[in-house]
Write a protein that holds these residues in place. Structure first.
Motif, short mmCIF file in Angstrom:
data_model
loop_
_atom_site.label_atom_id
_atom_site.label_comp_id
_atom_site.label_asym_id
_atom_site.label_seq_id
_atom_site.Cartn_x
_atom_site.Cartn_y
_atom_site.Cartn_z
N CYS A 53 6.37 -10.59 12.09
CA CYS A 53 6.37 -11.99 12.53
C CYS A 53 5.76 -12.88 11.46
O CYS A 53 5.00 -13.82 11.73
CB CYS A 53 5.65 -12.17 13.86
N GLY A 54 6.05 -12.53 10.22
CA GLY A 54 5.61 -13.28 9.06
C GLY A 54 6.61 -13.05 7.94
O GLY A 54 7.64 -12.38 8.13
N THR A 55 6.34 -13.57 6.77
CA THR A 55 7.25 -13.46 5.65
C THR A 55 6.66 -12.56 4.56
O THR A 55 5.43 -12.37 4.51
CB THR A 55 7.54 -14.84 5.04
N PRO A 56 7.49 -12.01 3.68
CA PRO A 56 6.98 -11.15 2.61
C PRO A 56 5.94 -11.83 1.73
O PRO A 56 5.04 -11.16 1.21
CB PRO A 56 8.25 -10.80 1.81
N ARG A 57 6.03 -13.14 1.56
CA ARG A 57 5.06 -13.81 0.69
C ARG A 57 3.67 -13.89 1.33
O ARG A 57 2.68 -14.08 0.63
CB ARG A 57 5.55 -15.21 0.31
N GLN A 58 3.60 -13.76 2.65
CA GLN A 58 2.30 -13.79 3.32
C GLN A 58 1.55 -12.46 3.21
O GLN A 58 0.33 -12.43 3.41
CB GLN A 58 2.48 -14.08 4.81
N LEU A 59 2.25 -11.37 2.94
CA LEU A 59 1.70 -10.03 3.13
C LEU A 59 1.26 -9.40 1.82
O LEU A 59 2.00 -9.41 0.83
CB LEU A 59 2.75 -9.13 3.79
N SER A 60 0.10 -8.80 1.84
CA SER A 60 -0.36 -7.94 0.76
C SER A 60 0.47 -6.66 0.73
O SER A 60 0.77 -6.08 1.77
CB SER A 60 -1.84 -7.58 0.97
N MET A 61 0.84 -6.22 -0.47
CA MET A 61 1.59 -4.97 -0.58
C MET A 61 0.76 -3.79 -0.08
O MET A 61 1.30 -2.88 0.57
CB MET A 61 2.01 -4.76 -2.04
N LEU A 62 -0.53 -3.80 -0.34
CA LEU A 62 -1.39 -2.71 0.15
C LEU A 62 -1.44 -2.73 1.68
O LEU A 62 -1.34 -1.67 2.32
CB LEU A 62 -2.80 -2.85 -0.43
N GLY A 63 -1.60 -3.91 2.27
CA GLY A 63 -1.60 -4.01 3.72
C GLY A 63 -0.28 -3.58 4.32
O GLY A 63 -0.24 -2.94 5.37
N PHE A 64 0.81 -3.92 3.66
CA PHE A 64 2.15 -3.52 4.09
C PHE A 64 2.28 -2.00 4.09
O PHE A 64 2.73 -1.40 5.08
CB PHE A 64 3.16 -4.15 3.13
N LEU A 65 1.86 -1.36 3.01
CA LEU A 65 1.94 0.10 2.91
C LEU A 65 1.04 0.77 3.94
O LEU A 65 1.41 1.80 4.52
CB LEU A 65 1.56 0.55 1.50
#
Length: 450
Positions: free
Chosen positions: A174-186
């Motif tokens: 419920c957000g966009t890729p630019r909002q997200l840290s890659m580490l948090g995503f992983l």
């Protein structure tokens, strides 16, 4: 509550995490009180009525591997209903509506090859992330500074691949890729198997629903607490003293040996802790909630099934996407469930009439003119919810996890933390909320026994 009452442990928040914590502690013989600001239990799960049937306007799915939640449903004598998936799915990409079967969407060969390569790369990267300490991952600083958008720009070059990836990120976070840290995503992918599982129905995170509604399970848990549960009781301040903690509410004060704050970090940050908790305050400021509006629409029958469709629809430019079949098991009427998420939820929040028109227009475009005549309509704008201010979960923005992520579960004196965001597995889901309740209950029993 009286002017000042007493207990062993005060639990703040009666979502699944807080309810689980309280029940586990009471089983251990501790005197527990649960304080909830809302007039109901369930937190980010909630119930409404659609065409005379109780439905979930909050968290609803049971995924593969959600064993605590399955056990809870069984203990409540409730069965699980498989998510309806028979028939073709619909994908709107680049202005064109396409039908497809199976897992592979009808994109260009280049887009599909890039997407498959990206998924393999993500699985390899997520294995580097320790579930309980992602900030200790090899290369954590660089991964945390990198946004998912920047990673995507490097590995997904075709428009079709980027569109498919964006659809998935928006649906899950419920957000966009630019909002997200890659580490948090992983970290999130590792905690929930992988990106494929997060997006899947039969073999993934949307495998089943609860007969009678997910929220009914929270109601049963709350009923089991009896008078230990206090609704309509927002906590304004938590004051730590030498040998106890005083919780201040409009109804009076509650003194406890320990406190569990079972809330998402942004919501927990609105409590006054009487002393500065720098890392937790930074979590509250730098970990925003996702943005989502959930909508259910009822029809006289599930007419899309006669056309060979499963009811599943996603679109790269659709404001209302994804969509799933939410009809009752006996198909006594039809129902579709869908979401405005990320920036689309922010854009459409606040104008219910315009939002409804957009929903119906999207369903007509996807499923045909029969979608223009609904029997009933229900929705929940989670951005406008005063106690959640968003859903499904808090988002790890770039730089936050390595700088203050270790404060997520670490007790602050006599204050302990629960909630799905604190889970090391299944975080973001009700299963993660239950796991966090188990973890903090064990933590408290150990702390209070020493």
């Amino acid at each position: 509550m009286s002017a000042e009452s007493h207990c062993d442990v005060a639990v703040i928040g009666a979502g699944f995490a807080g309810l689980r914590t309280a029940l586990r502690l009471r089983e251990a013989g501790l005197l527990v009180r649960v304080l909830e600001a809302r007039d109901r239990v369930g937190g980010r799960s909630a119930a409404a009525t659609l065409n005379g049937r109780t439905i979930d306007v909050g968290g609803q799915w049971v995924g593969v591997g959600h064993e605590r939640l399955r056990a809870l449903a069984e203990s409540c004598d409730t069965s699980l209903v498989p998510q309806y998936t028979a028939g073709s799915k619909l994908l709107e990409l680049g202005g064109r509506m396409r039908r497809y079967d199976g897992l592979i969407p009808p994109a260009s060969v280049t887009a599909l090859v890039e997407m498959q390569s990206a998924l393999w790369r993500l699985r390899a990267l997520q294995r580097r992330v320790p579930p309980d300490a992602p900030w200790d991952a090899h290369g954590a600083d660089a991964l945390d500074r990198l946004s998912v958008d920047a990673w995507q720009a490097r590995w997904l070059r075709s428009r079709g691949a980027r569109a498919l990836f964006d659809i998935g990120v928006r649906a899950v976070f419920c957000g966009t890729p630019r909002q997200l840290s890659m580490l948090g995503f992983l970290h999130y992918l590792r905690a929930n198997r992988d990106f494929d599982a997060l997006l899947s129905t039969t073999d993934g995170a949307q495998a089943w629903t609860v007969d009678g509604g997910m929220h009914a399970l929270a109601v049963r848990m709350g009923a089991a607490l009896g008078d230990a549960l206090q609704l309509d009781t927002p906590v304004r301040q938590i004051e730590q003293q030498a040998d106890s903690v005083v919780v201040h509410t409009p109804r009076g004060a509650l003194r406890a040996s320990r406190v569990v704050v079972a809330m998402a970090p942004p919501a927990a940050g609105r409590i006054d802790y009487a002393v500065t908790l720098p890392a937790r305050e930074q979590l509250a400021q730098r970990m925003p909630m996702g943005s989502v509006i959930k909508v259910l629409v009822a029809y006289a029958k599930p007419f899309w099934r006669a056309n060979g469709l499963s009811g599943e629809f996603v679109g790269d430019a659709a404001a209302f996407s994804p969509v799933f079949d939410a009809s009752p098991a006996d198909a006594s009427h039809g129902a579709l469930i869908g979401f405005f998420d990320g920036p689309e939820a922010v854009h459409w929040s606040g104008d219910a009439q315009a939002r409804r028109r957009e929903v119906i227009a999207t369903l007509v475009r996807a499923f045909g003119p029969e979608a223009a005549e609904p029997l009933d309509y229900a929705e929940k704008d989670w951005i406008a919810d005063p106690w959640s201010r968003g859903c499904y979960t808090g988002l790890w923005t770039p730089g936050t996890l390595t700088e203050v992520g270790s404060a997520l579960r670490a007790p602050c004196g006599r204050v302990h933390w629960a909630g799905t965001e604190t889970a090391t597995e299944w975080c973001g889901y009700i299963e993660g909320a239950l796991a966090s309740g188990d973890r903090v209950a064990d933590e408290l029993r150990h702390a209070m026994a020493s």
